[in-house]
Design an enzyme around this catalytic site. Structure first.
Site, mmCIF file in Angstrom:
data_model
loop_
_atom_site.group_PDB
_atom_site.id
_atom_site.type_symbol
_atom_site.label_atom_id
_atom_site.label_comp_id
_atom_site.label_asym_id
_atom_site.label_seq_id
_atom_site.Cartn_x
_atom_site.Cartn_y
_atom_site.Cartn_z
ATOM 1 C CE LYS A 140 -6.354 -3.490 12.370
ATOM 2 N NZ LYS A 140 -5.409 -3.275 11.241
ATOM 3 C CD GLN B 127 -6.139 -2.146 7.784
ATOM 4 O OE1 GLN B 127 -6.174 -1.848 8.973
ATOM 5 N NE2 GLN B 127 -5.876 -3.378 7.371
ATOM 6 C CG ASP C 99 0.216 -1.965 12.064
ATOM 7 O OD1 ASP C 99 -0.273 -2.817 12.846
ATOM 8 O OD2 ASP C 99 -0.430 -1.403 11.180
#
Ligand code: NDP
Length: 314
Positions: free
Chosen positions: A60, A104, A127
């Site tokens: 990422k 994450q 997200d």
């Protein structure tokens, strides 16, 4: 009469679509900087030392560099407490420099994941896991859409695969893949069935699907008899296999480089769909690696750009 030999399933290459999306994002990032002096910034929070998570965060961060987004990695030890992580999230929420916040997953077991995801400011929730973004998606008014599901729809669209009216089946009902992709397919007027570990006679259900999404987390679980002839099969799973004989059975003529990988680094990656059997019956399928994983990263770039624009009313 000579029977025409069936062509194997066409591979839906994630790289081509992901590269297109990243190029579009890069162009818009350049425009934002030139016209508004804005450079989007993503804060990526990684807790603990899970190898796979570290690789995902690295990918990422690399993608941010490619498209011109500034990334800010926050690496915390596995011993981090929920309170400490909440304090960091609050700081990032308040920081005017930060446009998007990525935590994450999975977090270490001792951390209360739900309270962390709820703490991320909805406007920076790139997200799409905050309850208010989940709720908006469920209502059919999506704001930030989780990256993997958004990437799946983008891949279908950019390959001219019509969704409206088709029977779609999603195997898996997780918050990060199964449920949101089912919502998106419904929003696009597919007739959607969601399956899970309690579904009875799963192959009979999945065989009805013209679009089959597998998000299970079990290597090569979806066999040929689960697939409707000609179906589009989207393989979300990322699983490691370590056995050379398994690799032979799963990859047929392509097993050579998989076996090499097992001998070199101890494993190769396989999705939730049996590749050789799917090739014999599906119309199109995504590969693993080289499929949905790449789109997930590209959509994170797009969500971060979007966050930077929305926050400034652009
Ligand atoms: P979860 O473990 O959260 O969910 C798995 C789902 O599969 C559950 O809903 C479970 O059902 C269902 N399931 C498990 N066993 C069966 C079975 N025997 N029959 C039918 N359904 C079953 O996984 P995720 O959704 O987080 O991830 C799924 C896969 O996708 C993983 O391999 C993960 O690594 C990968 N992934 C890939 C991404 C990418 O970018 N390519 C991004 C995110 C995930 P139940 O609810 O009943 O337990």
């Amino acid at each position: 009469m000579v029977k025409a030999e069936r062509q194997p399933a066409q591979i839906l290459d994630g790289r081509v679509t992901a590269d297109q999306i990243k190029q579009e994002v890069a162009a818009e990032v350049r425009r934002l900087l030139a016209q508004h002096g804005v450079k989007p910034r993503l804060a990526a929070v990684l807790v603990g030392d899970d190898d796979a998570s570290a690789v995902y965060v690295r990918n990422k961060v690399r993608a941010c560099a490619e498209v011109g987004i500034v990334s800010d990695q926050r690496l915390l030890p596995a011993s981090t407490t929920t309170t400490e992580l909440l304090a960091l999230i609050r700081k990032l929420n308040q920081s005017d420099d930060v446009d998007g916040i990525l935590v994450q997953l999975p977090l270490p077991r001792e951390i209360d994941e739900a309270s962390i995801l709820e703490a991320v400011a909805p406007a920076k929730d790139v997200d799409g896991f905050h309850p208010s973004n989940v709720g908006l998606l469920a209502m059919g008014r999506p704001r930030f859409v989780p990256c993997t599901p958004a990437g799946i729809i983008e891949l279908l669209d950019r390959n001219q695969i019509e969704i409206a009216g088709l029977n779609a089946c999603v195997v898996g009902r997780s918050q990060i893949v199964g449920r949101p992709v089912a919502n998106l397919l419904l929003q696009r007027h597919a007739t959607v069935t969601i399956c899970h570990s309690r579904t009875r006679d799963l192959p009979a259900v999945t065989r009805q699907a013209e679009i089959l999404v597998a998000a299970i987390g079990r290597p090569a679980f979806i066999r040929g008899n689960y697939i409707k002839p000609g179906a589009v099969v989207i393989d979300v799973g990322v699983n490691k296999i370590t056995d050379v004989d398994d690799a032979r059975a799963l990859f047929g003529g392509d097993a050579g480089k998989r076996i090499e990988a097992i001998e070199k680094r101890g494993y190769t990656l396989v999705g939730d769909v049996h590749p050789v059997e799917a090739d014999a019956i599906a119309g199109r399928r995504t590969p693993v690696p080289g499929g949905i994983g790449l789109l997930t990263v590209a959509m994170l770039m797009r969500n971060t750009l979007q966050a930077a624009k929305w926050r400034r009313g652009l």
